[in-house]
Design an enzyme around this catalytic site. Structure first.
Site, PDB file in Angstrom:
ATOM      1  N   ARG A   1      -6.947  -1.204   4.476  1.00 37.12           N
ATOM      2  CA  ARG A   1      -7.114  -1.010   2.874  1.00 37.12           C
ATOM      3  C   ARG A   1      -5.838  -2.051   2.251  1.00 37.12           C
ATOM      4  O   ARG A   1      -4.939  -2.507   2.881  1.00 37.12           O
ATOM      5  CB  ARG A   1      -6.660   0.339   2.645  1.00 37.12           C
ATOM      6  CG  ARG A   1      -7.740   1.279   2.708  1.00 37.12           C
ATOM      7  CD  ARG A   1      -7.461   2.857   2.509  1.00 37.12           C
ATOM      8  NE  ARG A   1      -6.495   3.194   3.080  1.00 37.12           N
ATOM      9  CZ  ARG A   1      -5.921   4.491   3.358  1.00 37.12           C
ATOM     10  NH1 ARG A   1      -6.357   5.172   2.103  1.00 37.12           N
ATOM     11  NH2 ARG A   1      -4.965   4.723   4.263  1.00 37.12           N
TER      12      ARG A   1
ATOM     13  N   LYS B   1       0.015   2.611   1.633  1.00 37.84           N
ATOM     14  CA  LYS B   1       0.600   3.529   2.281  1.00 37.84           C
ATOM     15  C   LYS B   1       2.172   3.331   2.285  1.00 37.84           C
ATOM     16  O   LYS B   1       2.592   2.255   1.808  1.00 37.84           O
ATOM     17  CB  LYS B   1       0.138   3.351   3.855  1.00 37.84           C
ATOM     18  CG  LYS B   1      -1.100   3.703   4.202  1.00 37.84           C
ATOM     19  CD  LYS B   1      -1.422   5.484   3.813  1.00 37.84           C
ATOM     20  CE  LYS B   1      -0.768   6.231   4.536  1.00 37.84           C
ATOM     21  NZ  LYS B   1      -0.627   7.803   4.299  1.00 37.84           N
TER      22      LYS B   1
ATOM     23  N   TYR C   1       0.818   5.623  -2.062  1.00 41.82           N
ATOM     24  CA  TYR C   1       1.133   6.934  -1.299  1.00 41.82           C
ATOM     25  C   TYR C   1       2.502   7.222  -0.560  1.00 41.82           C
ATOM     26  O   TYR C   1       2.624   6.129   0.213  1.00 41.82           O
ATOM     27  CB  TYR C   1      -0.206   7.209  -0.352  1.00 41.82           C
ATOM     28  CG  TYR C   1      -1.393   7.299  -1.061  1.00 41.82           C
ATOM     29  CD1 TYR C   1      -1.772   8.644  -1.916  1.00 41.82           C
ATOM     30  CD2 TYR C   1      -2.358   6.568  -0.897  1.00 41.82           C
ATOM     31  CE1 TYR C   1      -2.982   8.568  -2.598  1.00 41.82           C
ATOM     32  CE2 TYR C   1      -3.707   6.636  -1.233  1.00 41.82           C
ATOM     33  CZ  TYR C   1      -3.850   7.613  -2.210  1.00 41.82           C
ATOM     34  OH  TYR C   1      -5.154   7.744  -2.802  1.00 41.82           O
TER      35      TYR C   1
ATOM     36  N   HIS D   1       4.004  10.741   0.262  1.00 45.90           N
ATOM     37  CA  HIS D   1       3.859  11.735   0.974  1.00 45.90           C
ATOM     38  C   HIS D   1       5.273  12.231   1.271  1.00 45.90           C
ATOM     39  O   HIS D   1       5.314  12.451   2.686  1.00 45.90           O
ATOM     40  CB  HIS D   1       2.835  11.726   2.085  1.00 45.90           C
ATOM     41  CG  HIS D   1       1.517  11.597   1.498  1.00 45.90           C
ATOM     42  ND1 HIS D   1       0.639  12.682   1.204  1.00 45.90           N
ATOM     43  CD2 HIS D   1       0.683  10.371   1.484  1.00 45.90           C
ATOM     44  CE1 HIS D   1      -0.437  12.201   0.902  1.00 45.90           C
ATOM     45  NE2 HIS D   1      -0.459  11.003   1.142  1.00 45.90           N
TER      46      HIS D   1
ATOM     47  N   GLU E   1      -0.014  10.318  -4.979  1.00 42.75           N
ATOM     48  CA  GLU E   1      -0.633  11.833  -4.609  1.00 42.75           C
ATOM     49  C   GLU E   1      -0.003  12.974  -5.415  1.00 42.75           C
ATOM     50  O   GLU E   1      -0.616  13.694  -5.419  1.00 42.75           O
ATOM     51  CB  GLU E   1      -0.355  12.092  -3.215  1.00 42.75           C
ATOM     52  CG  GLU E   1       1.139  12.435  -3.195  1.00 42.75           C
ATOM     53  CD  GLU E   1       2.050  11.171  -2.697  1.00 42.75           C
ATOM     54  OE1 GLU E   1       3.264  11.432  -2.195  1.00 42.75           O
ATOM     55  OE2 GLU E   1       1.497  10.060  -2.840  1.00 42.75           O
TER      56      GLU E   1
ATOM     57  N   SER F   1      -9.350  11.613  -0.458  1.00 40.18           N
ATOM     58  CA  SER F   1      -9.497  13.099   0.023  1.00 40.18           C
ATOM     59  C   SER F   1     -11.053  13.391   0.165  1.00 40.18           C
ATOM     60  O   SER F   1     -11.334  13.854   1.154  1.00 40.18           O
ATOM     61  CB  SER F   1      -9.097  14.195  -0.967  1.00 40.18           C
ATOM     62  OG  SER F   1      -7.453  14.165  -1.226  1.00 40.18           O
TER      63      SER F   1
ATOM     64  N   SER G   1      -8.899  33.665   1.929  1.00 42.24           N
ATOM     65  CA  SER G   1      -7.871  33.207   2.858  1.00 42.24           C
ATOM     66  C   SER G   1      -6.811  34.266   2.997  1.00 42.24           C
ATOM     67  O   SER G   1      -5.977  34.061   2.373  1.00 42.24           O
ATOM     68  CB  SER G   1      -7.459  31.648   2.663  1.00 42.24           C
ATOM     69  OG  SER G   1      -6.706  31.319   3.811  1.00 42.24           O
TER      70      SER G   1
ATOM     71  N   LEU H   1      -3.691  21.910   0.445  1.00 45.32           N
ATOM     72  CA  LEU H   1      -2.902  20.953  -0.190  1.00 45.32           C
ATOM     73  C   LEU H   1      -2.120  21.879  -1.130  1.00 45.32           C
ATOM     74  O   LEU H   1      -2.499  22.692  -2.026  1.00 45.32           O
ATOM     75  CB  LEU H   1      -3.720  19.930  -0.952  1.00 45.32           C
ATOM     76  CG  LEU H   1      -3.041  19.288  -2.051  1.00 45.32           C
ATOM     77  CD1 LEU H   1      -2.152  18.222  -1.451  1.00 45.32           C
ATOM     78  CD2 LEU H   1      -4.126  18.366  -2.786  1.00 45.32           C
TER      79      LEU H   1
ATOM     80  N   ILE I   1      -2.292  16.480   7.404  1.00 44.71           N
ATOM     81  CA  ILE I   1      -1.309  16.036   8.230  1.00 44.71           C
ATOM     82  C   ILE I   1      -0.361  15.195   7.279  1.00 44.71           C
ATOM     83  O   ILE I   1       0.933  15.015   7.732  1.00 44.71           O
ATOM     84  CB  ILE I   1      -1.630  15.225   9.480  1.00 44.71           C
ATOM     85  CG1 ILE I   1      -0.469  15.251  10.481  1.00 44.71           C
ATOM     86  CG2 ILE I   1      -2.202  14.037   9.282  1.00 44.71           C
ATOM     87  CD1 ILE I   1      -0.048  16.782  11.241  1.00 44.71           C
ATOM     88  N   ASP I   2      -0.714  14.470   6.220  1.00 43.88           N
ATOM     89  CA  ASP I   2       0.067  13.732   5.400  1.00 43.88           C
ATOM     90  C   ASP I   2       1.363  14.493   4.809  1.00 43.88           C
ATOM     91  O   ASP I   2       2.217  14.014   4.485  1.00 43.88           O
ATOM     92  CB  ASP I   2      -0.508  12.831   4.509  1.00 43.88           C
ATOM     93  CG  ASP I   2      -1.258  11.702   4.856  1.00 43.88           C
ATOM     94  OD1 ASP I   2      -0.708  10.821   5.845  1.00 43.88           O
ATOM     95  OD2 ASP I   2      -2.269  11.026   4.442  1.00 43.88           O
TER      96      ASP I   2
ATOM     97  N   VAL J   1      -4.871  11.997  12.229  1.00 46.88           N
ATOM     98  CA  VAL J   1      -4.403  10.721  12.030  1.00 46.88           C
ATOM     99  C   VAL J   1      -3.910  10.829  10.552  1.00 46.88           C
ATOM    100  O   VAL J   1      -4.647  11.398   9.619  1.00 46.88           O
ATOM    101  CB  VAL J   1      -5.734   9.763  11.980  1.00 46.88           C
ATOM    102  CG1 VAL J   1      -5.554   8.453  11.544  1.00 46.88           C
ATOM    103  CG2 VAL J   1      -5.979   9.516  13.759  1.00 46.88           C
TER     104      VAL J   1
ATOM    105  N   ASN K   1      -3.570   8.197   8.497  1.00 49.90           N
ATOM    106  CA  ASN K   1      -4.391   7.412   7.377  1.00 49.90           C
ATOM    107  C   ASN K   1      -5.817   7.245   7.693  1.00 49.90           C
ATOM    108  O   ASN K   1      -6.278   6.055   8.061  1.00 49.90           O
ATOM    109  CB  ASN K   1      -3.679   6.006   7.338  1.00 49.90           C
ATOM    110  CG  ASN K   1      -3.721   5.379   8.629  1.00 49.90           C
ATOM    111  OD1 ASN K   1      -3.676   5.707   9.728  1.00 49.90           O
ATOM    112  ND2 ASN K   1      -3.840   3.997   8.763  1.00 49.90           N
TER     113      ASN K   1
END
Length: 368
Positions: free
Chosen positions: A15, A73, A91, A93, A116, A132, A218, A238, A267-268, A296, A298
């Site tokens: 990207r 990233k 991003y 995170h 984010e 997302s 949940s 999230l 996972i981010d 992963v 990304n």
């Protein structure tokens, strides 16, 4: 303002933070843009296209040496030396990673603005949403791939065979990732269950997929029961800017049959499945308790052309405002202000400070 766009160096990340069309918009507004040579190649944009749009080319150092740096990233360790107090819009995170990057941003006085955590007036995460959606679309197909016996899976196909749905998919979460994952998994022909907190979202999902999609509230007990029966578990939890909660415990993962698959899109932000740890496109999976884990960090980088076009369209209006007015662009826009994660050596986004145990380094931007 002088704007730089470095080439992404995260593993197999194609990207880029600006398209040639975006570079033209900045040039027309009177700004100068320096693109690192080759930055757009992974997304199908040649250097000449940027030159034709009015940008100039440079090396990594030239791209970083600007008042505003746009990325996709977070900076990696090899890029820390380029952080010299500029504005960085990407991003980040920060709540989902170790303290190291945050400490570097604070030490270098970087004005760190995170895609984010930017919100609109309705609280929607406008710059996170496109990625997302892509990651949610990917989660079902990736899970289906690793369920194949030839990939070490249990040999269950996610698909409809002569009118019968095969494969059980559990999606933990009810946001954008979950909605796209559910639509994709249901479209493949799987049996789909979604664990969420908002029943209204369940009704919306049924309307977009089918009436036999299962939505349940949940709770630990309900999630545990569904995990045990699942072939694929997709983590899609999230918390705005904060570390994700572990909704699926290690004990729950142990109840999955050998050859089952976990795809943790959260996972981010640290992951929502207790057995998850970050992986890369080059080494995307690992086995634990007989379960294939794909985590992963990304995921959308696997589809850089689509991802870049979707991301840059969302980012461009905000980036133009920053280029024209700097941090003054956030005045009167509370949602844009939430994107500011660090400034003048302070963490300015409280969920990040809380997640990292650095509340002594937190100060609201209005108090600086």
């Amino acid at each position: 303002m002088k704007i730089g766009v470095p080439k992404e160096i995260k593993d197999q990340e194609g990207r880029v933070a600006m398209t040639p069309a975006g570079a033209r918009r900045f040039a027309e507004a009177g700004h100068t843009v320096c693109i690192e040579s080759g930055a757009g190649s992974g997304s199908g944009f040649a250097d000449q296209e940027y030159l034709d749009a009015g940008a100039r080319l440079g090396d990594a150092a030239a791209a970083w040496d600007n008042e505003l740096v746009l990325k996709v990233k977070e900076p990696l360790e090899s890029e820390y030396g380029y952080l010299q107090g500029q504005m960085l819009f990407t991003y980040l995170h920060l709540a989902g990673v170790t303290r190291t990057l945050t400490e570097v941003l604070l030490r270098q006085g970087t004005t760190a603005i995170a895609y984010e955590t930017l919100e609109d007036s309705a609280g929607r995460l406008l710059l996170l949403a496109p990625m997302s959606a892509i990651a949610g679309n990917m989660a079902a197909s990736i899970g289906a791939y690793y369920l194949a016996r030839t990939q070490g899976g249990k040999g269950v196909q996610l698909g409809e065979v002569l009118g019968v749905r095969h494969g059980r998919v559990l999606i933990v979460g009810d946001g954008t990732v979950a909605q796209h994952a559910a639509q994709s998994a249901y479209g493949l022909g799987a049996q789909v269950a979604v664990a969420g907190l908002d029943p209204a979202k369940g009704e919306t999902l049924r309307g977009k997929t089918g009436k036999d999609l299962e939505f349940f509230l949940s709770t630990p007990e309900a999630v545990a029961a569904h995990v045990k029966e699942a072939d694929l578990v997709i983590g899609a939890v999230l918390r705005h800017g904060a570390r994700a909660d572990f909704v699926v415990t290690e004990a729950m993962v142990k109840t999955l049959a050998p050859g089952s698959v976990v795809v943790d899109v959260s996972i981010d932000q640290g992951g929502c499945i207790a057995t998850s740890r970050p992986t890369s496109h080059s080494h995307p999976t690992y086995q634990l308790h007989g379960v294939t884990h794909y985590c992963v960090t990304n995921m959308p980088g696997a589809y850089p052309r689509t991802s870049t076009l979707a991301l840059t369209e969302a980012v461009l209006p905000y980036a133009l405002r920053l280029a024209s007015r700097g941090l003054q662009a956030m005045k009167g826009d509370e949602g844009f202000g939430k994107a500011l994660n660090a400034c003048q050596g302070w963490i300015t986004y409280k969920p990040v400070a809380e997640a990292l145990g650095l509340m002594e380094r937190y100060r609201a931007y209005s108090d600086l």
